[in-house]
Write an enzyme that holds these catalytic residues in place. Structure first.
Site, PDB file in Angstrom:
ATOM      1  N   ARG A  50       0.851  -1.186   0.000  1.00 42.75           N
ATOM      2  CA  ARG A  50       0.000   0.000   0.000  1.00 42.75           C
ATOM      3  C   ARG A  50       0.887   1.237   0.000  1.00 42.75           C
ATOM      4  NH1 ARG A  50      -4.365  -1.833   4.674  1.00 42.75           N
ATOM      5  NH2 ARG A  50      -5.317  -3.566   3.504  1.00 42.75           N
ATOM      6  N   ASP A  52       2.240   5.035  -0.234  1.00 43.67           N
ATOM      7  CA  ASP A  52       1.733   6.290   0.315  1.00 43.67           C
ATOM      8  C   ASP A  52       1.470   7.306  -0.783  1.00 43.67           C
ATOM      9  OD1 ASP A  52       1.897   5.370   2.920  1.00 43.67           O
ATOM     10  OD2 ASP A  52       3.885   6.227   3.272  1.00 43.67           O
ATOM     11  N   TYR A 111      12.284  -1.904  -3.672  1.00 39.40           N
ATOM     12  CA  TYR A 111      12.014  -0.480  -3.827  1.00 39.40           C
ATOM     13  C   TYR A 111      13.221   0.226  -4.420  1.00 39.40           C
ATOM     14  CZ  TYR A 111       7.598  -0.474  -1.248  1.00 39.40           C
ATOM     15  OH  TYR A 111       6.295  -0.682  -0.868  1.00 39.40           O
ATOM     16  N   ARG A 203      11.917   5.646   3.172  1.00 35.46           N
ATOM     17  CA  ARG A 203      12.133   7.096   3.163  1.00 35.46           C
ATOM     18  C   ARG A 203      12.939   7.549   4.380  1.00 35.46           C
ATOM     19  NH1 ARG A 203       6.338   9.402   2.776  1.00 35.46           N
ATOM     20  NH2 ARG A 203       7.485  11.352   3.101  1.00 35.46           N
TER      21      ARG A 203
END
Length: 259
Positions: A50, A52, A111, A203
């Site tokens: 999911r 952001d 990622y 992040r």
């Protein structure tokens, strides 16, 4: 009800994240609306991750259950037609067993984070990369990153609103690549791999390592921050627009035959 795996690419900029929300644009909401144009009823799809608000994907995976037996190619084409003009594309589609699940069948998520060192504003890549105006020390960032790989309590590097049951995760890799750009500026690509991630974990990693590259943190401070198990010890969380869900691994790649 036949089940289909969907490989999804999207620009996260216009969306309030992946997950459906009332009265807000989301990637899940747009795909479910497109499915309803094909088979008029309420649709609920599941995704591998999911993402952001503002986070992109080039290899998100979702699954959908349909009433009809669609050929995967026709379902992909029909969805892409009804998704226009949203910046979402179904890039592959495959039939999967009824017990296959985009999230729970996944074994690893990859990622990518793109960071560009450039003082002039980016034009063509606005909203696609994080831009900083000062040089970065690649060797120092790599030294700091190495201290995060392995199985750790990542409390320092997860959001205060993270809903995961435990902060203990195994990080398989955090590799930093320098990329030569046509515009002459430096780009650093952070490749991060793990079975699963905490909220804002990637992040938080990149924002902290940018401080190391800028010389504001010594590389060993990353280890101290990790060991602190305290969110306050984390460096700044970088913005979402440089982050991409790049790939999701499964024991048997559902899209292998289509590629």
């Amino acid at each position: 009800m036949p089940r289909y795996a969907l490989k999804v690419e999207y620009d996260g900029g216009p969306f309030s994240g992946w997950q459906r929300q009332t009265a807000l644009p989301t990637v899940q909401g747009d795909i479910e609306a497109a499915l309803a144009r094909l088979e008029p009823r309420e649709h609920t799809i599941a995704a591998a991750g999911r993402t952001d608000a503002g986070v992109h994907a080039v290899g998100q995976t979702a699954h959908a259950d349909m009433d009809r037996d669609w050929s995967p190619f026709r379902l992909m084409e029909a969805l892409n037609w009804h998704l226009k003009p949203a910046p979402i594309a179904i890039t592959a589609c495959a039939t999967v067993p009824d017990d296959w699940h985009a999230r729970f069948s996944a074994t690893r998520r990859h990622y990518l984070f793109r960071l560009v060192v450039r003082r002039p504003p980016v034009t063509f890549e606005a909203g696609q990369v994080w831009q900083v105006g000062h040089p970065l020390d690649l060797a120092a960032m790599r030294e700091g990153a190495a201290q995060l790989v392995g199985r750790h309590d990542f409390t320092t590097f997860r959001s205060s609103i993270c809903q995961a049951d435990s902060p203990v995760k195994s990080l398989d890799a955090l590799e930093i690549e320098h990329v030569a750009r046509a515009d002459g500026f430096a780009e650093y690509r952070f490749h991060v791999r793990a079975r699963s991630f905490l909220h804002n974990q990637v992040r938080s990693f990149v924002g902290t390592l940018e401080r190391v590259g800028a010389g504001a943190w010594a590389p060993d401070r990353v280890r101290l921050a990790l060991e602190a198990r305290d969110r306050a010890a984390c460096g700044p969380v970088c913005p979402p627009h440089g982050l991409y869900l790049a790939r999701v691994d499964y024991p048997d790649d559902p899209f292998a035959a289509a590629e």
